[in-house]
Design a protein around this motif. Structure first.
Motif, PDB file in Angstrom:
ATOM      1  N   ARG A  41       6.701  60.505 131.686  1.00 20.79           N
ATOM      2  CA  ARG A  41       6.274  60.154 130.328  1.00 20.79           C
ATOM      3  C   ARG A  41       6.717  61.204 129.304  1.00 20.79           C
ATOM      4  NH1 ARG A  41       3.239  55.870 130.440  1.00 20.79           N
ATOM      5  NH2 ARG A  41       2.606  56.184 128.283  1.00 20.79           N
ATOM      6  N   VAL A  42       7.723  62.008 129.670  1.00 24.86           N
ATOM      7  CA  VAL A  42       8.193  63.075 128.785  1.00 24.86           C
ATOM      8  C   VAL A  42       9.693  62.933 128.555  1.00 24.86           C
ATOM      9  CG1 VAL A  42       8.298  65.558 128.373  1.00 24.86           C
ATOM     10  CG2 VAL A  42       6.443  64.611 129.773  1.00 24.86           C
ATOM     11  N   THR A  43      10.098  63.089 127.300  1.00 24.34           N
ATOM     12  CA  THR A  43      11.509  63.091 126.919  1.00 24.34           C
ATOM     13  C   THR A  43      11.782  64.359 126.134  1.00 24.34           C
ATOM     14  OG1 THR A  43      11.456  60.679 126.736  1.00 24.34           O
ATOM     15  CG2 THR A  43      13.331  61.811 125.728  1.00 24.34           C
ATOM     16  N   ALA A  44      12.967  64.920 126.295  1.00 25.51           N
ATOM     17  CA  ALA A  44      13.377  66.093 125.511  1.00 25.51           C
ATOM     18  C   ALA A  44      14.559  65.718 124.630  1.00 25.51           C
ATOM     19  CB  ALA A  44      13.753  67.248 126.431  1.00 25.51           C
ATOM     20  N   ARG A  45      14.624  66.348 123.447  1.00 24.17           N
ATOM     21  CA  ARG A  45      15.718  66.106 122.515  1.00 24.17           C
ATOM     22  C   ARG A  45      16.180  67.425 121.915  1.00 24.17           C
ATOM     23  NH1 ARG A  45      16.102  61.973 124.728  1.00 24.17           N
ATOM     24  NH2 ARG A  45      15.880  59.831 123.900  1.00 24.17           N
ATOM     25  N   ASP A  46      17.486  67.530 121.715  1.00 23.66           N
ATOM     26  CA  ASP A  46      18.087  68.666 121.010  1.00 23.66           C
ATOM     27  C   ASP A  46      18.712  68.114 119.736  1.00 23.66           C
ATOM     28  OD1 ASP A  46      19.398  70.864 120.069  1.00 23.66           O
ATOM     29  OD2 ASP A  46      20.486  71.307 121.927  1.00 23.66           O
ATOM     30  N   ARG A  47      18.124  68.461 118.587  1.00 26.45           N
ATOM     31  CA  ARG A  47      18.612  67.927 117.306  1.00 26.45           C
ATOM     32  C   ARG A  47      19.796  68.717 116.761  1.00 26.45           C
ATOM     33  NH1 ARG A  47      16.538  63.143 118.318  1.00 26.45           N
ATOM     34  NH2 ARG A  47      14.314  62.896 117.799  1.00 26.45           N
ATOM     35  N   LYS A  48      20.094  69.869 117.407  1.00 29.10           N
ATOM     36  CA  LYS A  48      21.262  70.683 117.040  1.00 29.10           C
ATOM     37  C   LYS A  48      21.243  71.086 115.566  1.00 29.10           C
ATOM     38  CE  LYS A  48      24.331  68.985 120.677  1.00 29.10           C
ATOM     39  NZ  LYS A  48      23.314  68.266 121.445  1.00 29.10           N
ATOM     40  N   GLU A  49      20.056  71.375 115.087  1.00 36.64           N
ATOM     41  CA  GLU A  49      19.868  71.854 113.725  1.00 36.64           C
ATOM     42  C   GLU A  49      19.403  73.309 113.779  1.00 36.64           C
ATOM     43  OE1 GLU A  49      20.573  70.379 110.967  1.00 36.64           O
ATOM     44  OE2 GLU A  49      20.938  68.316 111.632  1.00 36.64           O
ATOM     45  N   PRO A  50      19.476  74.053 112.682  1.00 33.78           N
ATOM     46  CA  PRO A  50      19.101  75.474 112.712  1.00 33.78           C
ATOM     47  C   PRO A  50      17.604  75.673 112.955  1.00 33.78           C
ATOM     48  CG  PRO A  50      19.505  74.740 110.461  1.00 33.78           C
ATOM     49  CD  PRO A  50      19.975  73.638 111.355  1.00 33.78           C
ATOM     50  N   GLY A  51      17.296  76.869 113.458  1.00 28.98           N
ATOM     51  CA  GLY A  51      15.901  77.206 113.726  1.00 28.98           C
ATOM     52  C   GLY A  51      15.656  77.244 115.214  1.00 28.98           C
ATOM     53  N   ALA A  52      15.472  78.416 115.762  1.00 28.91           N
ATOM     54  CA  ALA A  52      15.418  78.589 117.208  1.00 28.91           C
ATOM     55  C   ALA A  52      14.396  77.678 117.880  1.00 28.91           C
ATOM     56  CB  ALA A  52      15.122  80.052 117.532  1.00 28.91           C
ATOM     57  N   LEU A  53      13.152  77.703 117.421  1.00 26.74           N
ATOM     58  CA  LEU A  53      12.115  76.877 118.031  1.00 26.74           C
ATOM     59  C   LEU A  53      12.106  75.457 117.481  1.00 26.74           C
ATOM     60  CD1 LEU A  53       9.153  79.437 118.163  1.00 26.74           C
ATOM     61  CD2 LEU A  53      10.501  78.601 120.104  1.00 26.74           C
ATOM     62  N   LYS A  54      12.728  75.252 116.336  1.00 22.89           N
ATOM     63  CA  LYS A  54      12.721  73.935 115.698  1.00 22.89           C
ATOM     64  C   LYS A  54      13.864  73.043 116.159  1.00 22.89           C
ATOM     65  CE  LYS A  54      10.573  75.754 111.474  1.00 22.89           C
ATOM     66  NZ  LYS A  54      10.752  75.968 110.008  1.00 22.89           N
ATOM     67  N   ARG A  55      14.883  73.646 116.762  1.00 20.62           N
ATOM     68  CA  ARG A  55      16.073  72.884 117.106  1.00 20.62           C
ATOM     69  C   ARG A  55      15.787  71.766 118.098  1.00 20.62           C
ATOM     70  NH1 ARG A  55      22.025  74.904 119.201  1.00 20.62           N
ATOM     71  NH2 ARG A  55      22.476  73.048 120.464  1.00 20.62           N
ATOM     72  N   ASP A  56      14.996  72.072 119.138  1.00 15.50           N
ATOM     73  CA  ASP A  56      14.734  71.095 120.188  1.00 15.50           C
ATOM     74  C   ASP A  56      13.241  70.864 120.343  1.00 15.50           C
ATOM     75  OD1 ASP A  56      14.285  73.633 121.128  1.00 15.50           O
ATOM     76  OD2 ASP A  56      15.233  73.330 123.071  1.00 15.50           O
ATOM     77  N   LEU A  57      12.888  69.853 121.126  1.00 14.24           N
ATOM     78  CA  LEU A  57      11.490  69.433 121.221  1.00 14.24           C
ATOM     79  C   LEU A  57      11.276  68.591 122.462  1.00 14.24           C
ATOM     80  CD1 LEU A  57      11.448  66.136 120.263  1.00 14.24           C
ATOM     81  CD2 LEU A  57      12.129  67.253 118.144  1.00 14.24           C
ATOM     82  N   CYS A  58      10.024  68.394 122.794  1.00 22.87           N
ATOM     83  CA  CYS A  58       9.625  67.426 123.808  1.00 22.87           C
ATOM     84  C   CYS A  58       8.773  66.339 123.170  1.00 22.87           C
ATOM     85  CB  CYS A  58       8.850  68.092 124.945  1.00 22.87           C
ATOM     86  SG  CYS A  58       9.896  68.911 126.186  1.00 22.87           S
ATOM     87  N   ILE A  59       8.883  65.149 123.727  1.00 21.37           N
ATOM     88  CA  ILE A  59       8.085  63.998 123.298  1.00 21.37           C
ATOM     89  C   ILE A  59       7.201  63.606 124.484  1.00 21.37           C
ATOM     90  CG2 ILE A  59       8.129  61.643 122.401  1.00 21.37           C
ATOM     91  CD1 ILE A  59      11.054  62.208 121.511  1.00 21.37           C
ATOM     92  N   PRO A  60       5.971  64.130 124.538  1.00 26.32           N
ATOM     93  CA  PRO A  60       5.067  63.812 125.655  1.00 26.32           C
ATOM     94  C   PRO A  60       4.221  62.584 125.310  1.00 26.32           C
ATOM     95  CG  PRO A  60       4.278  65.738 124.435  1.00 26.32           C
ATOM     96  CD  PRO A  60       5.399  65.141 123.648  1.00 26.32           C
ATOM     97  N   ALA A  61       4.576  61.447 125.863  1.00 23.86           N
ATOM     98  CA  ALA A  61       3.943  60.172 125.498  1.00 23.86           C
ATOM     99  C   ALA A  61       2.725  59.922 126.375  1.00 23.86           C
ATOM    100  CB  ALA A  61       4.948  59.038 125.625  1.00 23.86           C
ATOM    101  N   ASP A  62       1.578  60.396 125.913  1.00 27.25           N
ATOM    102  CA  ASP A  62       0.309  60.191 126.602  1.00 27.25           C
ATOM    103  C   ASP A  62       0.321  60.835 127.987  1.00 27.25           C
ATOM    104  OD1 ASP A  62      -2.288  59.392 126.779  1.00 27.25           O
ATOM    105  OD2 ASP A  62      -1.836  57.342 127.420  1.00 27.25           O
ATOM    106  N   THR A  63       0.591  62.120 128.020  1.00 27.34           N
ATOM    107  CA  THR A  63       0.516  62.893 129.253  1.00 27.34           C
ATOM    108  C   THR A  63       0.034  64.293 128.948  1.00 27.34           C
ATOM    109  OG1 THR A  63       1.672  63.488 131.291  1.00 27.34           O
ATOM    110  CG2 THR A  63       2.883  63.767 129.233  1.00 27.34           C
ATOM    111  N   SER A  64      -0.309  65.040 130.001  1.00 36.10           N
ATOM    112  CA  SER A  64      -0.915  66.361 129.830  1.00 36.10           C
ATOM    113  C   SER A  64       0.045  67.474 130.221  1.00 36.10           C
ATOM    114  CB  SER A  64      -2.176  66.486 130.690  1.00 36.10           C
ATOM    115  OG  SER A  64      -3.152  65.545 130.304  1.00 36.10           O
TER     116      SER A  64
END
Length: 369
Positions: A41-64
């Motif tokens: 239930r987790v997806t990761a994305r790299d938006r390739k935009e500036p900002g070390a912690l802001k560049r990428d993210l996880c999408i946890p869809a109703d999970t812990s």
């Protein structure tokens, strides 16, 4: 990284210096001590935009996301956002304690939210949900000096189990209404009276954890009315005597007791007025508050006003009233005039927040959201 601090960088690629990387494939491993409980239930994305912690993210869809940490109080700081899409995240700490509700962030924007979490059992479970959940980074720091707001009470207050959703107690919903300076430690347990809670040693557990300047909110009465010897008390005598033990226990620790009258049940008279099903137990709490100069949150009076304003039919939205098939965990339907569904528990927690403000309970008033 300090041994008493946990810092996570969510997404793809390499971790930012000083952070541990969490990807969509980081499944909880007891040997590692952190990870998602369900990586499907987790997806990761790299938006390739500036900002070390802001560049990428996880999408946890109703999970812990679980982190093994010692028992105690913690502050949790979350960075949430997405360069290209709006985000909407709800965050709970198991079992079902609401920390953030539908926190929205516009596309291209990022926010940092700090919440307080009370940990028992050696691990912190943070559950992400919402229409578009996002997490970029997470930092967990011990907060031993934070104010702890202890709750002693019954099923209307307690943390109801997650497998009973939307069943919820108002104490479960209270954390979202307080800033991270205050940690809610909900020790309320279903079926307990002022007497049985003490006889089972539950007040002792609270007092052993309590420190000076903490708070103890005390709400009983529902089960003090029961006829069995284990729970029954008499309003003007034994009920007051048991409540006095909570007051004295808190004061002996240098903490502050607060009395809360029983929340009302959903029983109406033909004329539309609410029945007082608690009888003299309510007045006993009010008298004790005056006699002992203890702040009072008159939840009975506030909930009476709310339920009468809603009316008998609309008040069902507060309680565990569900048609067959409406609640996943109650497929046959349910009609309960005492216990709350989550949306109702949020409304009742709002009354507690209002009561803190109206009673001018300092410094809690300063820490209300």
């Amino acid at each position: 990284m300090a041994m008493n601090e946990w810092k996570f960088d969510f997404g793809c690629g390499e971790a930012v210096s000083g952070y541990m990387k969490v990807t969509a494939n980081t499944k909880y491993d007891i040997a590692v001590g952190f990870g998602f409980m369900d990586i499907t239930r987790v997806t990761a994305r790299d938006r390739k935009e500036p900002g070390a912690l802001k560049r990428d993210l996880c999408i946890p869809a109703d999970t812990s996301f679980r982190v093994d940490v010692p028992d105690g109080n913690y502050t949790v700081s979350l960075l949430m956002g997405d360069w290209i899409l709006p985000a909407c995240t709800t965050l709970k700490a198991s079992p079902g304690r609401l920390l953030l509700r539908n926190r929205t962030v516009s596309a291209g924007q990022f926010i940092r939210e700090t919440v307080a979490v009370y940990v028992q059992g050696g691990h912190m479970n943070l559950t992400f949900s919402g229409s578009a959940p996002r997490v970029n980074a997470l930092e967990i720091t011990p907060a031993p000096h934070a104010i702890t707001l202890f709750l002693a009470g019954d099923s209307t207050v307690t943390d109801q189990p997650e497998d009973g959703f939307p069943y919820a107690g108002w104490g479960q919903m209270l954390p979202q209404l307080l800033k991270h300076d205050v940690v809610v430690a909900n020790h309320a347990v279903s079926g307990r009276s002022s007497k049985s809670f003490i006889d089972e040693g539950r007040l002792d557990v609270i007092l052993n954890e309590m420190k000076a300047n903490d708070f103890l909110f005390i709400q009983f009465g529902h089960n003090d009315q029961k006829p069995d010897e284990e729970r029954a008390t008499e309003p003007s005598t034994t009920y007051k005597k048991y409540l006095q033990q909570y007051i004295d226990g808190a004061r002996n620790k240098g903490a502050f007791p607060v009395l809360v009258t029983s929340v009302q049940r959903r029983y109406f008279e033909p004329n539309g007025q609410l029945q007082n099903t608690h009888g003299p137990y309510l007045e006993a709490v009010r008298e004790l508050s005056s006699e002992q100069t203890v702040p009072l949150i008159d939840l009975a009076e506030m909930s009476k006003s709310l339920f009468e304003e809603l009316g008998a039919e609309e008040a069902k939205s507060i309680f565990m009233w569900g048609a067959p098939g409406e609640f996943a965990h109650f497929p046959g339907g349910i009609e309960d005039n005492t216990h709350f569904q989550e949306q109702g528990a949020i409304r009742i927690a709002g009354l507690i927040s209002k009561g803190i403000r109206e009673a001018a309970i300092w410094p809690l008033t300063m820490f209300l959201r």
